[in-house]
Design a protein around this motif. Structure first.
Motif, mmCIF file in Angstrom:
data_model
loop_
_atom_site.group_PDB
_atom_site.id
_atom_site.type_symbol
_atom_site.label_atom_id
_atom_site.label_comp_id
_atom_site.label_asym_id
_atom_site.label_seq_id
_atom_site.Cartn_x
_atom_site.Cartn_y
_atom_site.Cartn_z
ATOM 1 N N LEU A 1 0.863 -1.070 0.374
ATOM 2 C CA LEU A 1 -0.007 -0.004 -0.253
ATOM 3 C C LEU A 1 1.176 1.609 0.429
ATOM 4 C CD1 LEU A 1 -2.969 -1.146 2.526
ATOM 5 C CD2 LEU A 1 -3.010 -1.103 0.370
ATOM 6 N N LEU B 1 0.696 4.059 -2.752
ATOM 7 C CA LEU B 1 0.850 5.602 -2.441
ATOM 8 C C LEU B 1 1.621 6.399 -3.435
ATOM 9 C CD1 LEU B 1 -0.967 5.238 1.425
ATOM 10 C CD2 LEU B 1 -1.768 6.020 -0.217
ATOM 11 N N LYS C 1 0.542 6.729 -7.086
ATOM 12 C CA LYS C 1 -1.352 6.451 -7.134
ATOM 13 C C LYS C 1 -0.994 7.827 -8.303
ATOM 14 C CE LYS C 1 -2.208 9.821 -3.603
ATOM 15 N NZ LYS C 1 -2.715 11.455 -4.413
ATOM 16 N N ALA D 1 -4.716 3.044 3.447
ATOM 17 C CA ALA D 1 -4.194 4.507 2.542
ATOM 18 C C ALA D 1 -6.020 4.850 1.980
ATOM 19 C CB ALA D 1 -3.711 4.070 1.533
#
Length: 219
Positions: A10, A14, A17, A42
């Motif tokens: 995750l 992030l 993204k 997240a």
């Protein structure tokens, strides 16, 4: 288990993204954990779950899945399982992802299966294979997983097997040196203080008459 692979994944999603949509493929039993952990750690990621549904016409749901895949954009995280990856391979392989994560990546250890070939054909700028058991039976399984994250780096499957399947210690050490820059390992000793005490539960189960008869027959 319990080494924080999902959290690390995750964190990567992030970080990336804004580069485009992400795809996370995991066993069905693990998909819900990805959703739960993403909501907790997240929440800025937009979760798009592609799963099997009931109570809906197959053709309608197929259109819905196609729409989700094609419409995925920056900040979106598609979560699906290996079976649906293969079922919707046409749409998944037509889509370009910024980041692709295969959780429990030993699911593609057999290079000759449809799901593995689909994984090889995915288009992504950054690929990650997460697994606690990269080799379960033979070294060829490692080639399959590595061919997903870095296609062609270890040569063809046949070339890899000829060189490393029955290699001596020195040759295998050269393989370790070759792949080391691409591996991120987190061992139990690193997180031992964070883990709860070991719990053992012992249950004695008595066989039924039918089970006992079958057991004795087989034995």
């Amino acid at each position: 288990m319990g080494l924080g692979k999902t959290i690390q994944g995750l964190a990567l999603l992030l970080l990336r993204k804004n580069d485009g949509p992400a795809l996370v493929v995991a066993p069905t039993s693990v998909c819900e954990n990805w959703e739960r952990e993403a909501l907790r750690f997240a929440p800025v990621l937009n979760i798009l779950r592609i799963s099997a549904q009931t109570g809906q016409a197959p053709e309608d749901y197929k259109k819905e899945r196609e729409s989700i895949i094609k419409g995925a954009k920056k900040g979106d995280m598609i979560v699906t399982n290996y079976s649906l990856l293969q079922i919707e391979q046409e749409h998944f392989t037509d889509k370009k992802f910024a980041t692709i994560i295969l959780d429990e990546a030993q699911a593609i250890k057999n290079a000759d299966t449809g799901r593995t070939r689909t994984a090889f054909n995915l288009v992504g700028d950054f690929r990650v294979a997460m697994t606690g058991t990269p080799i379960e039976n033979h070294l060829g399984e490692f080639w399959s997983i590595f061919n997903f994250i870095n296609p062609g780096f270890l040569g063809t499957k046949q070339e890899f097997e000829q060189r490393y399947a029955n290699a001596d210690k020195q040759t295998r050490q050269s393989l370790k040196n070759l792949i080391r820059p691409f591996l991120l390992r987190r061992t139990k000793s690193e997180v031992l203080k964070e883990l709860p005490p070991k719990t053992e539960i012992q249950l004695d189960v008595e066989l039924t008459k039918e089970e006992t008869a079958l057991y004795e027959t087989v034995r």
